[in-house]
Design an enzyme around this catalytic site. Structure first.
Site, mmCIF file in Angstrom:
data_model
loop_
_atom_site.group_PDB
_atom_site.id
_atom_site.type_symbol
_atom_site.label_atom_id
_atom_site.label_comp_id
_atom_site.label_asym_id
_atom_site.label_seq_id
_atom_site.Cartn_x
_atom_site.Cartn_y
_atom_site.Cartn_z
ATOM 1 C CB CYS A 153 -0.951 0.009 1.193
ATOM 2 S SG CYS A 153 -2.190 -1.304 1.162
ATOM 3 C CG HIS A 166 -0.570 3.202 3.857
ATOM 4 N ND1 HIS A 166 -1.446 2.148 3.753
ATOM 5 C CD2 HIS A 166 0.183 2.952 4.947
ATOM 6 C CE1 HIS A 166 -1.215 1.290 4.731
ATOM 7 N NE2 HIS A 166 -0.235 1.753 5.468
#
Length: 557
Positions: A81, A135
């Site tokens: 991510c 993120h």
């Protein structure tokens, strides 16, 4: 599901509904700017009807693809991510910004870098984000976004802006497991989890992705009503299809379990890198998943069913967003760009989740639609090699903004004018030692070793030592070994190198012929030494040496 053959020509400079007049960077020429709807998914591989899935029910994404340009060979820069999102949002590659795991904030390493939404904000856009575009906590609120979403404006109480269970038993299980782990190891990510999936008969906004859809639609309506002279850059980030697989029951009910097929590729590549695959750590920390051994087929079916349900759930959210754009007369003045941060193993190669260098983890969906696209080129699928890091310069070109100097991608705007252009000869991704790192790409913690993965790690290390023999070095393999992947139209090359001594020869080489072996089942590097030598020469040219031959004015060189 039927596949529609799509290739696309997208030309921008759309007329804004707000009649906004913004100045170019040179402050000489007034031009009108389009709105941007920037839709992201988490862990969603190209598991959609338009990408050839024979089971996924994704009518809204499929419809968008029929209107716009779909990229069949789009790749992330790292299949995890934070590095993936930090890379695409800064327009620079993971090692360039020194973000190769989930715990480094890109601003700490690059305090003055200009992000994609920041660049649009500084050029007259209203920029706002709902959900996971960056993120987690690394949302860059101060510099990237000009306003925050007001969740209190929704006609219901929002309990938490995080992914959470609804079922009381699952909530209790999660809290009890988390409390035990916090007491022993502190609040370490990944320790003490609930079940991997949940199926409850609730409305869409019982989960955070539904809430963020409602919030995004509210923002669209408020922006339209305000008659602002600023165009809007709206990021909408969906957590699905990330674990845990949380979707309302109606989306589970869309699938007949007899139609869901499990992966038939039970093992990793023959002669593949022993450090190239992990032991499905991210999945195994869930409370209802075995900590060792094969995932039973019945459980694997539940998991894939859950993944498909979340795909349909977020597809429905996309449908709501696009319907809202049409209802507010905004669609014809808005660029829609839809993407996922990386792919996902659903049992392929015997692995679950992301965090590898193989195509199943690095290939992503990427679709773009613009209002001025010519009718003759709508609904075209492109096989051009593109990267998520290319999105930043592309949106700059389409909105008429000059591009910052630090960008390390190439605008694919020329493909929107002429999808038949010869394009990049290769794209690049990387991942550090998946076998000996957690799924967040950080070295295994004491808690992970002690609570879940002791036996698994012994097996993994034994396999690496057996294959690598005298090349085995624990410090190197756990901390500095990087798998560098290069994808050409035909081949996938993965070089396993000491990232702190890149001039040294690779410790291991993988080569997959996608023309003969698209699922990457056999490493053929040893059988093709001359081809490997040729591809390494191409790899050594780097991303700059593999760009499409396009001049600054988008004409062919």
């Amino acid at each position: 599901m039927k596949q529609v053959i799509l290739k696309c020509c997208i030309v921008l400079f759309s007329l804004s509904i707000y009649s906004c007049s913004l100045k170019k960077v040179d402050n000489k020429t007034d031009i009108k700017k389009p709105n941007i709807l920037f839709i992201s998914f988490d862990d969603l591989r190209p598991e959609m009807g338009t990408y050839g899935s024979d089971v996924a029910i994704t009518p809204n994404i499929d419809k968008l693809a029929k209107r716009g340009l779909q990229f069949n060979q789009a790749y992330c820069q790292q299949a995890i991510c934070s590095p993936s999102r930090a890379s695409l949002m800064t327009g620079a590659r993971p090692e360039s910004i020194n973000v190769i795991e989930n715990y480094t904030y890109f601003r700490d390493e690059n305090p003055d870098i200009i992000t994609l939404p920041q660049h649009f904000k500084e050029n007259g856009y209203e920029t706002v984000n709902c959900g996971k575009v960056y993120h987690g906590k690394f949302s860059d609120m101060e510099k990237s976004w000009s306003m925050q979403p007001d969740y209190k404006a929704l006609p219901y109480k929002v309990n938490a802006l995080v992914e959470k269970f609804v079922d009381p038993d699952n909530i209790r299980t999660f809290k009890e497991n988390k409390a035990k782990m916090v007491a022993k190891y502190g609040n370490q990510h990944g320790l003490g989890m609930g079940p991997a999936f949940e199926c409850v008969d609730v409305p869409d906004n019982a989960y955070i992705d539904g809430v963020n859809t409602d919030m995004a639609i509210h923002i669209l309506k408020e922006h339209k009503a305000s008659k602002s002279d600023k165009p809007l850059f709206l990021g909408v980030g969906y957590i699905a299809a990330h674990l845990d697989f949380l979707a309302p029951k109606k989306y589970w009910d869309m699938y007949d379990r007899d139609d869901i097929k499990l992966a038939n590729q039970y093992k990793g590549p023959v002669n593949g890198a022993p450090m190239g695959l992990h032991a499905s750590f991210e999945l195994r920390v869930r409370s209802n998943i075995p900590k060792y051994g094969k995932i039973p087929d019945s459980l694997a079916l539940d998991l894939k069913h859950g993944y498909l349900a979340t795909a349909s759930y977020i597809d429905a959210q996309v449908g709501k967003l696009l319907a809202a754009l049409e209802e507010e007369d905004l669609l014809e003045n808005t660029i829609v760009m839809l993407w996922s941060d990386h792919g996902f193993h659903l049992g392929e190669m015997g692995v679950w989740c992301k965090a590898t260098n193989y195509d199943i983890a690095t290939r992503v969906p990427l679709i773009i639609w613009t209002p001025d696209q010519s009718e003759k080129s709508r609904g075209v699928k492109s096989d051009a090699l593109v990267e998520l890091v290319d999105m930043y310069p592309t949106l700059c070109d389409l909105a008429g903004l000059e591009k910052p100097k630090h960008l390390e991608g190439q605008s694919f705007a020329p493909l929107l004018d002429n999808p038949d252009l010869d394009w990049k000869s290769a794209v690049f991704s990387s991942f550090p030692t998946p076998a000996l790192r957690e799924w967040a790409a950080n070295p295994l913690s004491k808690g992970m070793r002690e609570t879940y993965f002791g036996p698994l790690i012994k097996d993994v290390e034994a396999n690496i030592k057996e294959v690598m023999k005298d090349k085995w070095n624990r410090k190197l393999f756990e901390n500095d070994l990087m798998g560098y992947a290069m994808k050409t139209q035909r081949y996938k090359l993965v070089l396993w190198k000491d990232r702190k001594n890149k001039d040294k020869a690779p410790l291991f080489i993988e080569l997959y012929d996608h023309q003969k072996d698209p699922k990457e089942t056999v490493n053929v590097a040893d059988q093709n030494p001359e081809l490997v030598k040729e591809l390494i020469q191409q790899f050594n040219k780097g991303w700059k040496g593999n760009l499409a031959p396009i001049k600054a004015d988008n004409s062919l060189i």
